[in-house]
Scaffold this active site. Sequence first.
Site, PDB file in Angstrom:
ATOM      1  N   ASN A   7       0.867  -1.185   0.000  1.00 40.12           N
ATOM      2  CA  ASN A   7       0.000   0.000   0.000  1.00 40.12           C
ATOM      3  C   ASN A   7       0.903   1.235   0.000  1.00 40.12           C
ATOM      4  O   ASN A   7       1.399   1.652   1.049  1.00 40.12           O
ATOM      5  CB  ASN A   7      -0.893  -0.047   1.249  1.00 40.12           C
ATOM      6  CG  ASN A   7      -1.824   1.148   1.346  1.00 40.12           C
ATOM      7  OD1 ASN A   7      -1.756   2.071   0.545  1.00 40.12           O
ATOM      8  ND2 ASN A   7      -2.703   1.126   2.339  1.00 40.12           N
ATOM      9  N   ARG A  90      -2.500  -1.820  -3.525  1.00 39.91           N
ATOM     10  CA  ARG A  90      -3.573  -0.838  -3.434  1.00 39.91           C
ATOM     11  C   ARG A  90      -3.254   0.270  -4.434  1.00 39.91           C
ATOM     12  O   ARG A  90      -2.187   0.890  -4.369  1.00 39.91           O
ATOM     13  CB  ARG A  90      -3.622  -0.271  -2.024  1.00 39.91           C
ATOM     14  CG  ARG A  90      -4.738   0.710  -1.854  1.00 39.91           C
ATOM     15  CD  ARG A  90      -4.729   1.262  -0.465  1.00 39.91           C
ATOM     16  NE  ARG A  90      -5.951   1.995  -0.202  1.00 39.91           N
ATOM     17  CZ  ARG A  90      -6.254   2.492   0.968  1.00 39.91           C
ATOM     18  NH1 ARG A  90      -5.449   2.337   1.987  1.00 39.91           N
ATOM     19  NH2 ARG A  90      -7.372   3.147   1.139  1.00 39.91           N
ATOM     20  N   HIS A 179     -11.848   4.856  -0.446  1.00 35.90           N
ATOM     21  CA  HIS A 179     -12.018   3.882   0.647  1.00 35.90           C
ATOM     22  C   HIS A 179     -12.846   2.673   0.184  1.00 35.90           C
ATOM     23  O   HIS A 179     -13.487   2.012   0.997  1.00 35.90           O
ATOM     24  CB  HIS A 179     -12.736   4.496   1.872  1.00 35.90           C
ATOM     25  CG  HIS A 179     -11.979   5.573   2.572  1.00 35.90           C
ATOM     26  ND1 HIS A 179     -12.587   6.710   3.042  1.00 35.90           N
ATOM     27  CD2 HIS A 179     -10.674   5.689   2.892  1.00 35.90           C
ATOM     28  CE1 HIS A 179     -11.687   7.487   3.620  1.00 35.90           C
ATOM     29  NE2 HIS A 179     -10.510   6.880   3.536  1.00 35.90           N
ATOM     30  N   ARG A 239      -8.915  17.730   6.125  1.00 35.34           N
ATOM     31  CA  ARG A 239      -9.636  18.161   4.914  1.00 35.34           C
ATOM     32  C   ARG A 239     -10.944  18.846   5.287  1.00 35.34           C
ATOM     33  O   ARG A 239     -11.639  18.411   6.208  1.00 35.34           O
ATOM     34  CB  ARG A 239      -9.939  16.971   4.000  1.00 35.34           C
ATOM     35  CG  ARG A 239      -8.716  16.270   3.460  1.00 35.34           C
ATOM     36  CD  ARG A 239      -9.124  15.237   2.417  1.00 35.34           C
ATOM     37  NE  ARG A 239      -8.001  14.385   2.069  1.00 35.34           N
ATOM     38  CZ  ARG A 239      -7.958  13.064   2.291  1.00 35.34           C
ATOM     39  NH1 ARG A 239      -8.979  12.441   2.865  1.00 35.34           N
ATOM     40  NH2 ARG A 239      -6.900  12.384   1.942  1.00 35.34           N
ATOM     41  N   GLU A 383      -8.702  -3.752   5.133  1.00 35.79           N
ATOM     42  CA  GLU A 383      -8.486  -3.472   3.709  1.00 35.79           C
ATOM     43  C   GLU A 383      -7.421  -4.384   3.114  1.00 35.79           C
ATOM     44  O   GLU A 383      -7.524  -4.803   1.962  1.00 35.79           O
ATOM     45  CB  GLU A 383      -8.088  -2.002   3.539  1.00 35.79           C
ATOM     46  CG  GLU A 383      -9.223  -1.071   3.964  1.00 35.79           C
ATOM     47  CD  GLU A 383      -8.802   0.374   4.077  1.00 35.79           C
ATOM     48  OE1 GLU A 383      -8.750   1.047   3.049  1.00 35.79           O
ATOM     49  OE2 GLU A 383      -8.516   0.829   5.200  1.00 35.79           O
TER      50      GLU A 383
END
Length: 398
Positions: A7, A90, A179, A239, A383
């Site tokens: 990842n 990923r 996601h 964010r 994940e």
Amino acid sequence: MKVLVVNAGSSSLKYQVIEMDNEIAVASGIVEQIGSENSNIVYKHDDKKYEHNEIVADHITALQKVIALLCDKENGVLKDISEIKGIGHRVLHSGEDFTDSVLVDENVLKICKKNKVFGPLHMPANIGCIEACQNILPGVPNVAVFDTSFHLTMEKDAYMYAIPYEYYEKYKIRKYGFHGTSHKYVSEAVRDWLGAENCKKIITCHLGNGSSLAAIKDGKCIDTSMGLTPLEGLVMGTRSGDIDPAVVEFIATVKKVDVQEVLRILNKESGFFGICRESDCRRVCKLIDAGDEKAKLALDMFAHSIKKYIGSYFIELGGLDTLVFTGGIGENSDYCRKLILTGLECLGVDVDFDLNANMKRGIPTVISTEKSKVKVVVLPTNEELVIARDTVKFGNLK
Ligand code: AMP
């Protein structure tokens, strides 16, 4: 059979080796601050953790160092690198090209390179790691697992932006969502656990440093809160989430900066951090305990933004069977879950707040009461496991 999961972020590389016979990670770690003087390498297996500083120039060097650690005579978990039968990567962005994970070949790499424009920081690292693995482990299949693919089932009225249509046709500007591996994992896990017939209408809340919601009908995503980039949607750690786009021009004018700088501010200096100078939820909670009003406001705004999306997804789904919380905040912060869940009674949500506060972490738990029309579930995401499973499936590994 062992699978390596990679990842790669813009300046980091997380990795896991997963034994697929029992789906358990036998080693994991991270290389951070790649390309700086302060690179840090972490390697964990069983209960042991090794960490050291060493300059790591780029992602290829990082991968070489990880493989050396995995095969180390004393502390390695592999006798030989040939134990790795497949590598799952990923990859940030699928564009509209990949509706599922894919076995990497020259054509796939070409399309990924075309899609660099959607993730100029992450995509080069993702592609670089795939190419490095092709060189370091020739003949071992590489599978690309995209963060956006799960959301490509959205209908056009959900994913289009109401801007000139040709921008979609020419540049593919639209909502993609992110996601995806996490929303996929928890929605499938909850359907397996509670039965698909009880989970026709699900909202998954992935709440971490970055946060997003997805509305999932009969296993398929019909809407999600992030957009062309991860900036859209909820208030997050750094964010802003949704704002009036005219704010961009306003900040550029009053601060005398360009659009790129405004976007940096909206991505890196906004959200919790913008409101209370702290981006990590645990630390924001500590500030709240100490009476900090701005910290309280930051999490109140976070919860407010989530409630708005839950309300609109309730309508889009035509009701709600199951509401799932996952991610670092969703799994661990009973304070945030309580803020979000308070006031949802009008949707038929009835929560056992004692259980919410006292549930055992890391274990899937239903925190709604028997009489609740909506099952509220806390479910740890995984994940890496989605990536490893897809590596077996799309890499045709037996
Ligand atoms: P993630 O991006 O999924 O790794 O989630 C990271 C976020 O989860 C950070 O903001 C952490 O502060 C937050 N987090 C982890 N544990 C807790 C906790 N016990 N209480 C509040 N926030 C937490």
